[in-house]
Design a protein around this motif. Structure first.
Motif, PDB file in Angstrom:
ATOM      1  N   GLN A   1     -22.127  -5.127   1.369  1.00  0.00           N
ATOM      2  CA  GLN A   1     -21.832  -5.542   2.740  1.00  0.00           C
ATOM      3  C   GLN A   1     -20.356  -5.462   3.117  1.00  0.00           C
ATOM      4  O   GLN A   1     -19.989  -5.680   4.273  1.00  0.00           O
ATOM      5  CB  GLN A   1     -22.346  -6.966   3.017  1.00  0.00           C
ATOM      6  CG  GLN A   1     -21.705  -8.056   2.190  1.00  0.00           C
ATOM      7  CD  GLN A   1     -22.502  -8.395   0.945  1.00  0.00           C
ATOM      8  OE1 GLN A   1     -23.190  -7.542   0.405  1.00  0.00           O
ATOM      9  NE2 GLN A   1     -22.416  -9.642   0.506  1.00  0.00           N
ATOM     10  N   VAL A   2     -19.485  -5.145   2.146  1.00  0.00           N
ATOM     11  CA  VAL A   2     -18.059  -5.009   2.455  1.00  0.00           C
ATOM     12  C   VAL A   2     -17.846  -3.720   3.251  1.00  0.00           C
ATOM     13  O   VAL A   2     -18.226  -2.639   2.805  1.00  0.00           O
ATOM     14  CB  VAL A   2     -17.200  -4.988   1.168  1.00  0.00           C
ATOM     15  CG1 VAL A   2     -15.740  -4.760   1.511  1.00  0.00           C
ATOM     16  CG2 VAL A   2     -17.369  -6.297   0.400  1.00  0.00           C
TER      17      VAL A   2
ATOM     18  N   LYS B   1     -21.145 -12.982  -3.977  1.00  0.00           N
ATOM     19  CA  LYS B   1     -21.681 -14.254  -4.482  1.00  0.00           C
ATOM     20  C   LYS B   1     -21.671 -15.324  -3.396  1.00  0.00           C
ATOM     21  O   LYS B   1     -22.503 -16.227  -3.390  1.00  0.00           O
ATOM     22  CB  LYS B   1     -20.867 -14.719  -5.697  1.00  0.00           C
ATOM     23  CG  LYS B   1     -21.033 -13.820  -6.907  1.00  0.00           C
ATOM     24  CD  LYS B   1     -20.223 -14.310  -8.092  1.00  0.00           C
ATOM     25  CE  LYS B   1     -20.403 -13.395  -9.293  1.00  0.00           C
ATOM     26  NZ  LYS B   1     -19.586 -13.818 -10.448  1.00  0.00           N
ATOM     27  N   ILE B   2     -20.695 -15.250  -2.510  1.00  0.00           N
ATOM     28  CA  ILE B   2     -20.629 -16.144  -1.345  1.00  0.00           C
ATOM     29  C   ILE B   2     -20.805 -15.285  -0.107  1.00  0.00           C
ATOM     30  O   ILE B   2     -20.105 -14.287   0.070  1.00  0.00           O
ATOM     31  CB  ILE B   2     -19.279 -16.894  -1.291  1.00  0.00           C
ATOM     32  CG1 ILE B   2     -19.209 -17.942  -2.405  1.00  0.00           C
ATOM     33  CG2 ILE B   2     -19.064 -17.539   0.069  1.00  0.00           C
ATOM     34  CD1 ILE B   2     -17.903 -18.697  -2.450  1.00  0.00           C
ATOM     35  N   THR B   3     -21.732 -15.675   0.760  1.00  0.00           N
ATOM     36  CA  THR B   3     -22.028 -14.861   1.944  1.00  0.00           C
ATOM     37  C   THR B   3     -21.893 -15.632   3.255  1.00  0.00           C
ATOM     38  O   THR B   3     -21.942 -15.035   4.325  1.00  0.00           O
ATOM     39  CB  THR B   3     -23.460 -14.294   1.861  1.00  0.00           C
ATOM     40  OG1 THR B   3     -24.391 -15.386   1.715  1.00  0.00           O
ATOM     41  CG2 THR B   3     -23.600 -13.351   0.665  1.00  0.00           C
TER      42      THR B   3
ATOM     43  N   LEU C   1     -14.014  -7.322   5.183  1.00  0.00           N
ATOM     44  CA  LEU C   1     -13.460  -6.021   5.523  1.00  0.00           C
ATOM     45  C   LEU C   1     -12.492  -5.569   4.437  1.00  0.00           C
ATOM     46  O   LEU C   1     -11.840  -6.387   3.795  1.00  0.00           O
ATOM     47  CB  LEU C   1     -12.724  -6.091   6.864  1.00  0.00           C
ATOM     48  CG  LEU C   1     -13.519  -6.625   8.056  1.00  0.00           C
ATOM     49  CD1 LEU C   1     -12.613  -6.788   9.256  1.00  0.00           C
ATOM     50  CD2 LEU C   1     -14.700  -5.717   8.379  1.00  0.00           C
ATOM     51  N   SER C   2     -12.377  -4.271   4.266  1.00  0.00           N
ATOM     52  CA  SER C   2     -11.501  -3.720   3.239  1.00  0.00           C
ATOM     53  C   SER C   2     -10.932  -2.391   3.712  1.00  0.00           C
ATOM     54  O   SER C   2     -11.517  -1.713   4.561  1.00  0.00           O
ATOM     55  CB  SER C   2     -12.288  -3.488   1.948  1.00  0.00           C
ATOM     56  OG  SER C   2     -11.534  -2.744   1.012  1.00  0.00           O
ATOM     57  N   ARG C   3      -9.780  -2.000   3.156  1.00  0.00           N
ATOM     58  CA  ARG C   3      -9.311  -0.629   3.310  1.00  0.00           C
ATOM     59  C   ARG C   3     -10.182   0.277   2.443  1.00  0.00           C
ATOM     60  O   ARG C   3     -10.900  -0.175   1.563  1.00  0.00           O
ATOM     61  CB  ARG C   3      -7.848  -0.531   2.861  1.00  0.00           C
ATOM     62  CG  ARG C   3      -6.847  -1.043   3.877  1.00  0.00           C
ATOM     63  CD  ARG C   3      -6.873  -0.269   5.178  1.00  0.00           C
ATOM     64  NE  ARG C   3      -6.936   1.182   4.956  1.00  0.00           N
ATOM     65  CZ  ARG C   3      -5.892   1.932   4.605  1.00  0.00           C
ATOM     66  NH1 ARG C   3      -4.683   1.395   4.481  1.00  0.00           N
ATOM     67  NH2 ARG C   3      -6.039   3.228   4.427  1.00  0.00           N
ATOM     68  N   ASP C   4     -10.104   1.585   2.697  1.00  0.00           N
ATOM     69  CA  ASP C   4     -10.862   2.529   1.877  1.00  0.00           C
ATOM     70  C   ASP C   4     -10.125   2.807   0.571  1.00  0.00           C
ATOM     71  O   ASP C   4      -9.006   2.339   0.364  1.00  0.00           O
ATOM     72  CB  ASP C   4     -11.143   3.821   2.646  1.00  0.00           C
ATOM     73  CG  ASP C   4      -9.866   4.501   3.126  1.00  0.00           C
ATOM     74  OD1 ASP C   4      -8.797   4.255   2.528  1.00  0.00           O
ATOM     75  OD2 ASP C   4      -9.937   5.274   4.084  1.00  0.00           O
ATOM     76  N   ASN C   5     -10.753   3.571  -0.307  1.00  0.00           N
ATOM     77  CA  ASN C   5     -10.194   3.726  -1.654  1.00  0.00           C
ATOM     78  C   ASN C   5      -9.005   4.686  -1.733  1.00  0.00           C
ATOM     79  O   ASN C   5      -8.481   4.915  -2.811  1.00  0.00           O
ATOM     80  CB  ASN C   5     -11.275   4.135  -2.657  1.00  0.00           C
ATOM     81  CG  ASN C   5     -11.945   5.451  -2.303  1.00  0.00           C
ATOM     82  OD1 ASN C   5     -11.504   6.165  -1.406  1.00  0.00           O
ATOM     83  ND2 ASN C   5     -13.031   5.757  -2.990  1.00  0.00           N
TER      84      ASN C   5
END
Length: 202
Positions: free
Chosen positions: A172-173, A128-130, A147-151
């Protein structure tokens, strides 16, 4: 890097201990501390070979079920589905709470932001915010790089549950396989944001 925190629980799940080798797999969050524990254990038991791998909480727990590890490090609670699997397979893993950790929200120190709300985090990771200037008009009009860790990560699962409330990440994450990779990306990219265990802040 600047950081902001959420609370997570660190578990050790113990299966069968071997006499000559000790294999530990699981959470990246627990990995640095597990290395210190292993050094202390090795000093008291020099004949024991110790192998440590940090590839995510779910990876460690799966390895415990498969008989590929003696201890699974986890930065999340055992899932109901995993308890059901224990019952089906006649296995019982003993959980030990060994620490409480925080999830640190990190950005590049040159960005110029000192705080962020849970709602803003949700808006960034849901797409929602880019742009950073949507958070604060004094910030650059630059695309946010979430950025994120994987699942396989317990930290990922905690973030999804408590920040995203079960909602999916925006396309886009970028999901990364290790906490170290996330830290390095934030250090290299002025417009990146990520979340990590507190132990990795410095």
């Amino acid at each position: 890097m600047k950081n902001f925190g959420l609370l997570i629980v660190i578990l050790l799940l113990a299966g069968t201990m071997l006499s000559s080798t000790l294999v530990i797999k699981g959470s990246n969050t627990v990995y640095p501390v597990a290395q210190l524990w292993a050094e202390g254990f090795k000093a008291m038991n020099p004949d024991v070979e110790i192998s440590i791998e940090g590839a995510g909480s779910s990876t460690g727990i799966k390895a415990l079920f498969n008989g590929q590890t003696d201890i699974a490090n986890s930065s999340r609670w055992i899932k109901a589905s995993e308890i059901e699997q224990m019952n089906r397979e006649g296995k019982y893993f003993i959980p030990y709470v060994v620490a409480y950790d925080g999830i640190a929200i990190i950005v590049n120190k040159s960005l110029g932001i000192s705080n962020i709300t849970i709602q803003q985090l949700f808006d960034i990771y849901s797409g929602k915010i880019t742009s950073w200037n949507q958070i604060d008009s004094s910030l650059p009009k630059a695309r946010i790089v979430p950025l994120s860790r994987d699942n396989a990560s317990g930290t990922f699962e905690y973030f999804v549950e408590h920040v995203m409330k079960g909602e999916k990440f925006a396309p886009q994450v970028q999901q990364l396989a290790s906490t170290r990779a996330e830290v390095e990306q934030v250090m290299q990219n002025q417009y990146a944001i990520g979340y990590i265990g507190m132990g990795y802040i410095t």
